[in-house]
Design a protein around this motif. Structure first.
Motif, PDB file in Angstrom:
ATOM      1  N   PHE A 145      87.510  58.932 -19.963  1.00 32.11           N
ATOM      2  CA  PHE A 145      86.481  59.917 -19.640  1.00 32.11           C
ATOM      3  C   PHE A 145      86.086  59.894 -18.162  1.00 32.11           C
ATOM      4  O   PHE A 145      85.309  60.743 -17.726  1.00 32.11           O
ATOM      5  N   HIS A 146      86.582  58.930 -17.389  1.00 37.44           N
ATOM      6  CA  HIS A 146      86.187  58.794 -15.991  1.00 37.44           C
ATOM      7  C   HIS A 146      87.364  58.733 -15.023  1.00 37.44           C
ATOM      8  O   HIS A 146      87.203  59.024 -13.849  1.00 37.44           O
ATOM      9  N   ASN A 147      88.517  58.328 -15.509  1.00 42.27           N
ATOM     10  CA  ASN A 147      89.673  58.110 -14.661  1.00 42.27           C
ATOM     11  C   ASN A 147      90.771  59.099 -15.058  1.00 42.27           C
ATOM     12  O   ASN A 147      91.217  59.097 -16.210  1.00 42.27           O
ATOM     13  N   ASP A 148      91.219  59.918 -14.116  1.00 43.13           N
ATOM     14  CA  ASP A 148      92.230  60.928 -14.422  1.00 43.13           C
ATOM     15  C   ASP A 148      93.572  60.298 -14.794  1.00 43.13           C
ATOM     16  O   ASP A 148      94.303  60.838 -15.623  1.00 43.13           O
ATOM     17  N   HIS A 149      93.905  59.182 -14.196  1.00 45.74           N
ATOM     18  CA  HIS A 149      95.161  58.501 -14.522  1.00 45.74           C
ATOM     19  C   HIS A 149      95.135  58.021 -15.975  1.00 45.74           C
ATOM     20  O   HIS A 149      96.105  58.213 -16.722  1.00 45.74           O
ATOM     21  N   ALA A 150      94.035  57.414 -16.406  1.00 42.31           N
ATOM     22  CA  ALA A 150      93.896  56.950 -17.787  1.00 42.31           C
ATOM     23  C   ALA A 150      93.872  58.127 -18.754  1.00 42.31           C
ATOM     24  O   ALA A 150      94.444  58.052 -19.850  1.00 42.31           O
ATOM     25  N   ALA A 151      93.227  59.234 -18.357  1.00 41.54           N
ATOM     26  CA  ALA A 151      93.183  60.426 -19.206  1.00 41.54           C
ATOM     27  C   ALA A 151      94.580  61.010 -19.381  1.00 41.54           C
ATOM     28  O   ALA A 151      94.964  61.429 -20.489  1.00 41.54           O
ATOM     29  N   ARG A 152      95.367  61.042 -18.308  1.00 38.61           N
ATOM     30  CA  ARG A 152      96.731  61.566 -18.393  1.00 38.61           C
ATOM     31  C   ARG A 152      97.588  60.692 -19.301  1.00 38.61           C
ATOM     32  O   ARG A 152      98.328  61.189 -20.143  1.00 38.61           O
ATOM     33  N   GLU A 153      97.475  59.372 -19.167  1.00 34.38           N
ATOM     34  CA  GLU A 153      98.230  58.467 -20.034  1.00 34.38           C
ATOM     35  C   GLU A 153      97.820  58.624 -21.495  1.00 34.38           C
ATOM     36  O   GLU A 153      98.651  58.584 -22.403  1.00 34.38           O
ATOM     37  N   TYR A 154      96.513  58.820 -21.736  1.00 34.51           N
ATOM     38  CA  TYR A 154      96.031  59.044 -23.101  1.00 34.51           C
ATOM     39  C   TYR A 154      96.617  60.334 -23.670  1.00 34.51           C
ATOM     40  O   TYR A 154      97.100  60.362 -24.810  1.00 34.51           O
ATOM     41  N   LEU A 155      96.601  61.408 -22.881  1.00 39.31           N
ATOM     42  CA  LEU A 155      97.160  62.678 -23.348  1.00 39.31           C
ATOM     43  C   LEU A 155      98.661  62.569 -23.612  1.00 39.31           C
ATOM     44  O   LEU A 155      99.178  63.177 -24.554  1.00 39.31           O
ATOM     45  N   GLU A 156      99.366  61.798 -22.798  1.00 41.54           N
ATOM     46  CA  GLU A 156     100.798  61.611 -23.023  1.00 41.54           C
ATOM     47  C   GLU A 156     101.068  60.900 -24.342  1.00 41.54           C
ATOM     48  O   GLU A 156     101.995  61.259 -25.063  1.00 41.54           O
ATOM     49  N   THR A 157     100.243  59.905 -24.687  1.00 42.95           N
ATOM     50  CA  THR A 157     100.448  59.208 -25.959  1.00 42.95           C
ATOM     51  C   THR A 157     100.085  60.085 -27.150  1.00 42.95           C
ATOM     52  O   THR A 157     100.696  59.966 -28.211  1.00 42.95           O
ATOM     53  N   VAL A 158      99.111  60.982 -26.976  1.00 40.08           N
ATOM     54  CA  VAL A 158      98.705  61.857 -28.077  1.00 40.08           C
ATOM     55  C   VAL A 158      99.702  63.006 -28.258  1.00 40.08           C
ATOM     56  O   VAL A 158     100.130  63.308 -29.374  1.00 40.08           O
ATOM     57  N   TRP A 173     102.818  63.344 -26.841  1.00 39.77           N
ATOM     58  CA  TRP A 173     104.220  62.915 -26.891  1.00 39.77           C
ATOM     59  C   TRP A 173     104.322  61.529 -27.514  1.00 39.77           C
ATOM     60  O   TRP A 173     104.590  60.547 -26.823  1.00 39.77           O
ATOM     61  N   PRO A 174     104.140  61.367 -28.814  1.00 40.83           N
ATOM     62  CA  PRO A 174     104.180  60.022 -29.404  1.00 40.83           C
ATOM     63  C   PRO A 174     105.545  59.332 -29.281  1.00 40.83           C
ATOM     64  O   PRO A 174     105.622  58.120 -29.200  1.00 40.83           O
ATOM     65  N   VAL A 219     102.235  66.676 -18.619  1.00 42.31           N
ATOM     66  CA  VAL A 219     101.680  66.731 -19.969  1.00 42.31           C
ATOM     67  C   VAL A 219     100.830  67.984 -20.188  1.00 42.31           C
ATOM     68  O   VAL A 219     100.637  68.413 -21.317  1.00 42.31           O
ATOM     69  N   THR A 220     100.357  68.610 -19.121  1.00 41.15           N
ATOM     70  CA  THR A 220      99.494  69.782 -19.281  1.00 41.15           C
ATOM     71  C   THR A 220     100.267  71.094 -19.418  1.00 41.15           C
ATOM     72  O   THR A 220      99.688  72.100 -19.805  1.00 41.15           O
ATOM     73  N   VAL A 221     101.556  71.102 -19.114  1.00 44.00           N
ATOM     74  CA  VAL A 221     102.351  72.334 -19.196  1.00 44.00           C
ATOM     75  C   VAL A 221     102.421  72.784 -20.653  1.00 44.00           C
ATOM     76  O   VAL A 221     102.727  72.010 -21.547  1.00 44.00           O
ATOM     77  N   GLY A 222     102.094  74.041 -20.876  1.00 42.71           N
ATOM     78  CA  GLY A 222     102.105  74.599 -22.224  1.00 42.71           C
ATOM     79  C   GLY A 222     100.835  74.352 -23.006  1.00 42.71           C
ATOM     80  O   GLY A 222     100.773  74.651 -24.193  1.00 42.71           O
ATOM     81  N   THR A 223      99.807  73.807 -22.374  1.00 44.80           N
ATOM     82  CA  THR A 223      98.531  73.565 -23.045  1.00 44.80           C
ATOM     83  C   THR A 223      97.446  74.405 -22.373  1.00 44.80           C
ATOM     84  O   THR A 223      97.698  75.065 -21.369  1.00 44.80           O
TER      85      THR A 223
END
Length: 175
Positions: free
Chosen positions: A13-26, A28-29, A68-72
């Motif tokens: 919720f505060h770090n864009d790098h951590a948010a991107r990694e979280y979105l990648e795991t969600v 792209w499992p 990870v944001t392409v197509g979303t």
């Protein structure tokens, strides 16, 4: 059913790098997937360099870069990923809805940004399925019983005069 609480200290919720990694795991499992051609695995290469933004991958088949944001709904947005993740969590966890003004005040972004963010999230949450029968064609549907109606004396006067009290009695007697 136990409700999970939102830990606002979570780095997503505060770090864009951590948010991107979280979105990648969600999203792209099994690893990165090219949004254009659907290739995954060894045909995808993570691009690295000083002048390149983090989280960019390159597809060896279609030769196009993607993230990870392409197509979303987050694609081509100037709002940081950490704000997207927090807004998504707040919107999903709120019982009675969450207004753009409330988001604007709590996340320290402009009202216009909060309005844009919520409109995109609501668009993503729309049900795009067909308007066919519930459960599918020829499939059984399970329904719980319900009680419709009440005492005629508790109904407002206009409803009683329109005969809704009589129809409520008929519904009760047919159950």
């Amino acid at each position: 059913m136990a409700r999970s609480k939102i830990d606002l200290r979570n780095p997503i919720f505060h770090n864009d790098h951590a948010a991107r990694e979280y979105l990648e795991t969600v999203l792209w499992p099994q690893g990165p997937v090219c949004p254009r051609c659907g290739v995954m695995g060894e045909r995808i290469k993570k691009m690295e360099g000083k002048s390149l933004r983090p989280g960019v991958y390159n597809c060896k088949d279609c030769r196009k870069p993607f993230s990870v944001t392409v197509g979303t709904v987050m694609e081509r947005s100037h709002i940081p990923l950490s704000k997207w993740v927090l807004a998504t969590r707040l919107m999903a966890a709120s019982k009675k809805g969450f207004s753009a003004h409330e988001l604007h005040r709590s996340m320290d972004i402009s009202y216009e940004g909060a309005w844009f963010l919520f409109h995109r999230l609501r668009e993503a949450a729309k049900d795009t399925g067909g308007s066919g029968p519930l459960g599918g064609s020829g499939k059984p549907i399970e329904a719980d019983e319900t009680y419709i109606g009440g005492k005629a004396k508790n109904m407002p006067t206009p409803a009683r005069s329109q005969g809704l009290a009589a129809s409520a009695k008929r519904c009760r007697s047919s159950l």
